[in-house]
Design an enzyme around this catalytic site. Sequence first.
Site, PDB file in Angstrom:
ATOM      1  N   GLY A 207       0.677  -5.135   1.023  1.00 44.28           N
ATOM      2  CA  GLY A 207      -0.554  -5.312   0.242  1.00 44.28           C
ATOM      3  C   GLY A 207      -0.329  -6.065  -1.062  1.00 44.28           C
ATOM      4  O   GLY A 207      -1.260  -6.670  -1.602  1.00 44.28           O
TER       5      GLY A 207
ATOM      6  N   GLU B 119       4.935  -4.761   7.351  1.00 47.37           N
ATOM      7  CA  GLU B 119       4.112  -3.764   8.038  1.00 47.37           C
ATOM      8  C   GLU B 119       4.582  -3.435   9.453  1.00 47.37           C
ATOM      9  O   GLU B 119       4.544  -2.267   9.863  1.00 47.37           O
ATOM     10  CB  GLU B 119       2.643  -4.231   8.080  1.00 47.37           C
ATOM     11  CG  GLU B 119       1.917  -4.104   6.752  1.00 47.37           C
ATOM     12  CD  GLU B 119       2.020  -5.349   5.886  1.00 47.37           C
ATOM     13  OE1 GLU B 119       2.926  -6.186   6.131  1.00 47.37           O
ATOM     14  OE2 GLU B 119       1.201  -5.490   4.968  1.00 47.37           O
TER      15      GLU B 119
ATOM     16  N   GLU C  13      -0.348  -9.624  -0.158  1.00 43.65           N
ATOM     17  CA  GLU C  13      -1.750  -9.923   0.196  1.00 43.65           C
ATOM     18  C   GLU C  13      -2.612 -10.081  -1.050  1.00 43.65           C
ATOM     19  O   GLU C  13      -3.484 -10.947  -1.110  1.00 43.65           O
ATOM     20  CB  GLU C  13      -2.288  -8.814   1.117  1.00 43.65           C
ATOM     21  CG  GLU C  13      -1.621  -8.865   2.488  1.00 43.65           C
ATOM     22  CD  GLU C  13      -1.907  -7.651   3.358  1.00 43.65           C
ATOM     23  OE1 GLU C  13      -1.750  -6.513   2.877  1.00 43.65           O
ATOM     24  OE2 GLU C  13      -2.304  -7.833   4.522  1.00 43.65           O
TER      25      GLU C  13
ATOM     26  N   ALA D 247       0.862  -1.182   0.000  1.00 39.69           N
ATOM     27  CA  ALA D 247       0.000   0.000   0.000  1.00 39.69           C
ATOM     28  C   ALA D 247       0.900   1.235   0.000  1.00 39.69           C
ATOM     29  O   ALA D 247       2.070   1.157   0.388  1.00 39.69           O
ATOM     30  CB  ALA D 247      -0.896  -0.020   1.233  1.00 39.69           C
TER      31      ALA D 247
HETATM   32  N1  CO8 Z   1       4.399   3.232  -1.136  1.00 38.61           N
HETATM   33  C1  CO8 Z   1       4.688   4.385  -1.779  1.00 38.61           C
HETATM   34  N2  CO8 Z   1       5.750   4.525  -2.614  1.00 38.61           N
HETATM   35  C2  CO8 Z   1       6.541   3.458  -2.795  1.00 38.61           C
HETATM   36  C3  CO8 Z   1       6.289   2.223  -2.170  1.00 38.61           C
HETATM   37  C4  CO8 Z   1       5.156   2.132  -1.301  1.00 38.61           C
HETATM   38  N3  CO8 Z   1       4.801   0.986  -0.678  1.00 38.61           N
HETATM   39  N4  CO8 Z   1       7.255   1.361  -2.534  1.00 38.61           N
HETATM   40  C5  CO8 Z   1       8.064   2.022  -3.367  1.00 38.61           C
HETATM   41  N5  CO8 Z   1       7.644   3.299  -3.538  1.00 38.61           N
HETATM   42  C6  CO8 Z   1       8.249   4.341  -4.363  1.00 38.61           C
HETATM   43  C7  CO8 Z   1       9.496   4.924  -3.709  1.00 38.61           C
HETATM   44  O1  CO8 Z   1       9.154   5.900  -2.769  1.00 38.61           O
HETATM   45  C8  CO8 Z   1      10.225   5.488  -4.906  1.00 38.61           C
HETATM   46  O2  CO8 Z   1       9.619   6.707  -5.271  1.00 38.61           O
HETATM   47  P1  CO8 Z   1      10.570   7.971  -5.731  1.00 38.61           P
HETATM   48  O3  CO8 Z   1      11.252   7.465  -6.959  1.00 38.61           O
HETATM   49  O4  CO8 Z   1       9.572   9.038  -5.992  1.00 38.61           O
HETATM   50  O5  CO8 Z   1      11.492   8.221  -4.621  1.00 38.61           O
HETATM   51  C9  CO8 Z   1       9.872   4.492  -6.020  1.00 38.61           C
HETATM   52  O6  CO8 Z   1       8.710   3.786  -5.584  1.00 38.61           O
HETATM   53  C10 CO8 Z   1      10.988   3.479  -6.242  1.00 38.61           C
HETATM   54  O7  CO8 Z   1      11.247   2.858  -5.004  1.00 38.61           O
HETATM   55  P2  CO8 Z   1      12.742   2.743  -4.379  1.00 38.61           P
HETATM   56  O8  CO8 Z   1      13.614   3.857  -4.885  1.00 38.61           O
HETATM   57  O9  CO8 Z   1      12.613   2.585  -2.912  1.00 38.61           O
HETATM   58  O10 CO8 Z   1      13.199   1.375  -5.081  1.00 38.61           O
HETATM   59  P3  CO8 Z   1      14.278   0.331  -4.524  1.00 38.61           P
HETATM   60  O11 CO8 Z   1      14.488  -0.649  -5.621  1.00 38.61           O
HETATM   61  O12 CO8 Z   1      15.461   1.034  -3.956  1.00 38.61           O
HETATM   62  O13 CO8 Z   1      13.552  -0.399  -3.280  1.00 38.61           O
HETATM   63  C11 CO8 Z   1      11.744  -1.542  -2.203  1.00 38.61           C
HETATM   64  C12 CO8 Z   1      12.453  -1.210  -3.527  1.00 38.61           C
HETATM   65  C13 CO8 Z   1      12.653  -2.421  -1.336  1.00 38.61           C
HETATM   66  C14 CO8 Z   1      10.480  -2.320  -2.554  1.00 38.61           C
HETATM   67  C15 CO8 Z   1      11.405  -0.234  -1.437  1.00 38.61           C
HETATM   68  O14 CO8 Z   1      10.778   0.667  -2.345  1.00 38.61           O
HETATM   69  C16 CO8 Z   1      10.474  -0.439  -0.298  1.00 38.61           C
HETATM   70  O15 CO8 Z   1      10.918  -0.883   0.769  1.00 38.61           O
HETATM   71  N6  CO8 Z   1       9.164  -0.114  -0.460  1.00 38.61           N
HETATM   72  C17 CO8 Z   1       8.185  -0.229   0.592  1.00 38.61           C
HETATM   73  C18 CO8 Z   1       7.758  -1.685   0.793  1.00 38.61           C
HETATM   74  C19 CO8 Z   1       6.796  -1.820   1.954  1.00 38.61           C
HETATM   75  O16 CO8 Z   1       7.132  -1.564   3.102  1.00 38.61           O
HETATM   76  N7  CO8 Z   1       5.550  -2.231   1.653  1.00 38.61           N
HETATM   77  C20 CO8 Z   1       4.511  -2.425   2.624  1.00 38.61           C
HETATM   78  C21 CO8 Z   1       3.635  -1.220   2.734  1.00 38.61           C
HETATM   79  S1  CO8 Z   1       2.452  -1.333   4.047  1.00 38.61           S
HETATM   80  C22 CO8 Z   1       1.159  -2.202   3.364  1.00 38.61           C
HETATM   81  O17 CO8 Z   1       1.218  -2.673   2.255  1.00 38.61           O
HETATM   82  C23 CO8 Z   1      -0.050  -2.365   4.240  1.00 38.61           C
HETATM   83  C24 CO8 Z   1      -1.239  -2.984   3.519  1.00 38.61           C
HETATM   84  C25 CO8 Z   1      -2.593  -2.569   3.976  1.00 38.61           C
HETATM   85  C26 CO8 Z   1      -2.678  -1.773   5.237  1.00 38.61           C
HETATM   86  C27 CO8 Z   1      -3.593  -0.607   5.076  1.00 38.61           C
HETATM   87  C28 CO8 Z   1      -3.520   0.311   6.289  1.00 38.61           C
HETATM   88  C29 CO8 Z   1      -4.297   1.627   6.119  1.00 38.61           C
END
Ligand code: CO8
Length: 256
Positions: A107, A130, A110, A62
């Site tokens: 997500g 999460e 999921e 998400a």
């Molecule tokens: N949300 C928003 N933006 C994201 C997300 C995300 N989950 N993942 C990646 N992005 C964006 C980054 O911010 C980046 O944007 P920008 O270029 O503008 O800076 C772009 O995508 C590329 O990402 P990275 O530069 O970070 O790419 P890397 O290859 O270095 O890293 C990763 C990839 C490891 C996947 C890293 O992006 C990361 O850790 N992302 C987050 C993963 C995460 O924690 N996901 C779980 C989110 S919580 C969730 O899903 C809860 C579900 C439902 C709950 C609802 C509650 C209300």
Amino acid sequence: MYVNLEKQGNIGILTMNRPEALNAINADVLKDLDAALNTIEQDEEIYVVIVTGGGKSFIAGADIAMMKDLSVAPAKVFITEGQRILTRLEDMGKPVIAAVNGFALGGGCELAMCCDIRIASEKAKFGQPEAGLGITPGFGGTQRLPRIVGLAKAKELMWTCRIIGAQEALEIGLVSKVVPAEELMNTAMELAKAIAANAQVAVRQCKAAANRGMQCDIKTGLAYEAEAVALCFATEDQKDAMQAFVEKRKLNGFKN
Ligand code: CO8
């Protein structure tokens, strides 16, 4: 549009299309996914669905930037809507294959778990990160992950937030096959075509009976199965296929 739907024969290919944010799910993505599911349900030519991600990610979860300032009530709205739409995917009559091309986190993992079958590229990564963001999984992870990989393994993954590779996902039963990245879509298409080649009423009744049976005791499940198989005897495909068998000839396709 954050979700693209393309058709190849009887296969619908649904591609998450927000590559600039690794296909992170926000309210607009959910809206587009809901609309694509409406189209898939109504399109009688689509027998099997493949879900994949555009770019290097399946879905990186998400949208954290969107969620960071949410208070309890709006968070609940987003969670409830996400759960509703992902459950639509799980409950859809048609078989759904996840072709996991990259990150399937939070997500994203999921959503993959709502698909009937998961195939992973060697580059795929799975996890429920999460707790490291101060929340629990919210799109079904606390419920579906234990059902798929077992309670202890699910807790370990949710508590440690450890990201696992495709091979480990295969070992714990989270995916059923791992293939080189360049073979992922072909493998998913071959599987989809093999399913699409069979009688679709039977295919859909298998899914309904199996899914419903996983939620109840076996006697109730067997009652669902009895209903499912009995219903198949009302189809031309059952008559044609069994007639062809007794006449020792090859059936020339199903009418569906
Ligand atoms: N949300 C928003 N933006 C994201 C997300 C995300 N989950 N993942 C990646 N992005 C964006 C980054 O911010 C980046 O944007 P920008 O270029 O503008 O800076 C772009 O995508 C590329 O990402 P990275 O530069 O970070 O790419 P890397 O290859 O270095 O890293 C990763 C990839 C490891 C996947 C890293 O992006 C990361 O850790 N992302 C987050 C993963 C995460 O924690 N996901 C779980 C989110 S919580 C969730 O899903 C809860 C579900 C439902 C709950 C609802 C509650 C209300």
